[in-house]
Design an enzyme around this catalytic site. Sequence first.
Site, PDB file in Angstrom:
ATOM      1  N   THR A  54       0.864  -1.182   0.000  1.00 38.30           N
ATOM      2  CA  THR A  54       0.000   0.000   0.000  1.00 38.30           C
ATOM      3  C   THR A  54       0.901   1.233   0.000  1.00 38.30           C
ATOM      4  O   THR A  54       2.125   1.127  -0.010  1.00 38.30           O
ATOM      5  CB  THR A  54      -0.908   0.023   1.243  1.00 38.30           C
ATOM      6  N   CYS A  55       0.284   2.419   0.047  1.00 38.33           N
ATOM      7  CA  CYS A  55       1.090   3.639   0.056  1.00 38.33           C
ATOM      8  C   CYS A  55       1.916   3.758   1.331  1.00 38.33           C
ATOM      9  O   CYS A  55       2.920   4.472   1.361  1.00 38.33           O
ATOM     10  CB  CYS A  55       0.201   4.867  -0.110  1.00 38.33           C
ATOM     11  N   ASN A  56       1.515   3.076   2.388  1.00 40.08           N
ATOM     12  CA  ASN A  56       2.216   3.192   3.668  1.00 40.08           C
ATOM     13  C   ASN A  56       3.065   1.990   4.039  1.00 40.08           C
ATOM     14  O   ASN A  56       3.808   2.050   5.021  1.00 40.08           O
ATOM     15  CB  ASN A  56       1.205   3.428   4.804  1.00 40.08           C
ATOM     16  N   GLU A 117      -8.309   3.226  10.749  1.00 42.59           N
ATOM     17  CA  GLU A 117      -8.888   3.394   9.405  1.00 42.59           C
ATOM     18  C   GLU A 117      -9.248   2.024   8.825  1.00 42.59           C
ATOM     19  O   GLU A 117      -8.529   1.037   9.018  1.00 42.59           O
ATOM     20  CB  GLU A 117      -7.928   4.158   8.495  1.00 42.59           C
ATOM     21  N   GLN A 119      -9.645   1.118   5.539  1.00 47.77           N
ATOM     22  CA  GLN A 119      -9.213   0.810   4.178  1.00 47.77           C
ATOM     23  C   GLN A 119      -8.199  -0.320   4.127  1.00 47.77           C
ATOM     24  O   GLN A 119      -8.211  -1.144   3.203  1.00 47.77           O
ATOM     25  CB  GLN A 119      -8.619   2.070   3.532  1.00 47.77           C
ATOM     26  N   GLN A 123      -7.521  -3.787   1.625  1.00 46.16           N
ATOM     27  CA  GLN A 123      -6.256  -3.990   0.911  1.00 46.16           C
ATOM     28  C   GLN A 123      -5.631  -5.325   1.287  1.00 46.16           C
ATOM     29  O   GLN A 123      -5.060  -6.015   0.434  1.00 46.16           O
ATOM     30  CB  GLN A 123      -5.304  -2.835   1.232  1.00 46.16           C
ATOM     31  N   ALA A 193      -7.896   7.002 -10.952  1.00 43.47           N
ATOM     32  CA  ALA A 193      -9.311   6.679 -10.762  1.00 43.47           C
ATOM     33  C   ALA A 193      -9.480   5.491  -9.825  1.00 43.47           C
ATOM     34  O   ALA A 193     -10.489   4.781  -9.877  1.00 43.47           O
ATOM     35  CB  ALA A 193      -9.974   6.383 -12.113  1.00 43.47           C
TER      36      ALA A 193
END
Length: 423
Positions: A54-56, A117, A119, A123, A193
């Site tokens: 993920t981004c983190n 969170e 999300q 993921q 998107a």
Amino acid sequence: MAVWALGINHTTAPLDLRGRFAFALDQIAPTLHSLRTDVGNRLGRQPEAAILSTCNRTEIYCAGAQHEIDTTVEWLAQAGHVNPAVLRSHSYALQDAGVARHAFRVASGLDSMVLGEPQILGQLKDAVRVAEEAGALGSTLNQLFQRSFAVAKEVRTSTEIGAHSISMSAAAVRLAAQLFEDLSRVKVLFVGAGEMIELAATHFAARSPRGIAIANRTLERGEKVAGRFGAELMRLADLPTRLHEFDIVVSSTASQLPIIGLGAVERALKARKHRPMFMVDLAVPRDIEPEVKELEDVYLYTVDDLAHVVQGGQAHRQAAVAQAEAIIDAGVQSFVHWLDQRAAVPLIQQLQQQTEEWRAVELARARRMLAKGEDVEAVLEALSRGLTQKMLHGPMAELRTGDAESRQRATAAIEHFFLRKER
């Protein structure tokens, strides 16, 4: 069965280093194949494996006959084209119970930049699905992740860990509102998107900006998001010539290279007569060249820059964290117990195979005796005697041979397994 994990995240590694190890969802399957082949050459058998990116964070979960953390570090360092020593200094390695605790905390949102969170759970489920489709998931990791999902569900339903949480998207809107007095007078461009862009667009759309546009490489996906927010759809190729039209730019794509360069932003600022631009780069690796941040009229924020904003509501949730950790502790103990039981499976299988061979031999002998017309009672007597002799041969041999200490251990074992009285 040994379980191990290797990872880097927002607390251990800077953004640019994390970007070297970011894998898009469609890259996971071939990456898993490479990992399993490399580690399998050392183990002699390919391990179970899953990759969460993920981004983190980027995390590798494995299960095999023995821990192979060093091999996994070497493989990941090579994949990211960095020195293994650099990777070690910014990574964390876990084993067995430590892996379970970490996976449960990740799934529950306790290890996220935004505490609680939701999300990350989705993921993680995507990562498990891809690993399963790639044939990389076995019974051990499947059990680990299914228990992770169950623990996360209990944490979210039994505690208030998600209460008062501030998302990255909400933080971006908050910062934008500090720069622009009235967000209803600005134009916002979203590049990408995916799920992050949809979340960001939802928060910005709530402020009713003057205009919204979606720029995406795939028009079909872009049309879906644009239609949801009544936004204009742009081709990604038109981005450099139209960038000056937008006051706010939020980007999150799976590109491995920046798609908004310093030159393009400089030209946009010149066309805007140096009116300020607010830019948010939610991508890992970066979508916007880091040098853009040095421009005088640009306010550029990355996922790491947003960290102090999203931490603001942490104090309200600390009481819930203790409850969540207690749930996780119970989950870890249960998984470790299951893992310990799994360690006995090969021995159980061998024991069952041995007794089945004994049974087959004695049954074949009994059938031959019956075919010769021998008395049924005598055949049953021989069958039972043959089975008991085979079962007792090993224990009796241990009692007759070896030194005194060996015989003492054999005596204790025989008394435990054969002479226990039913209570």
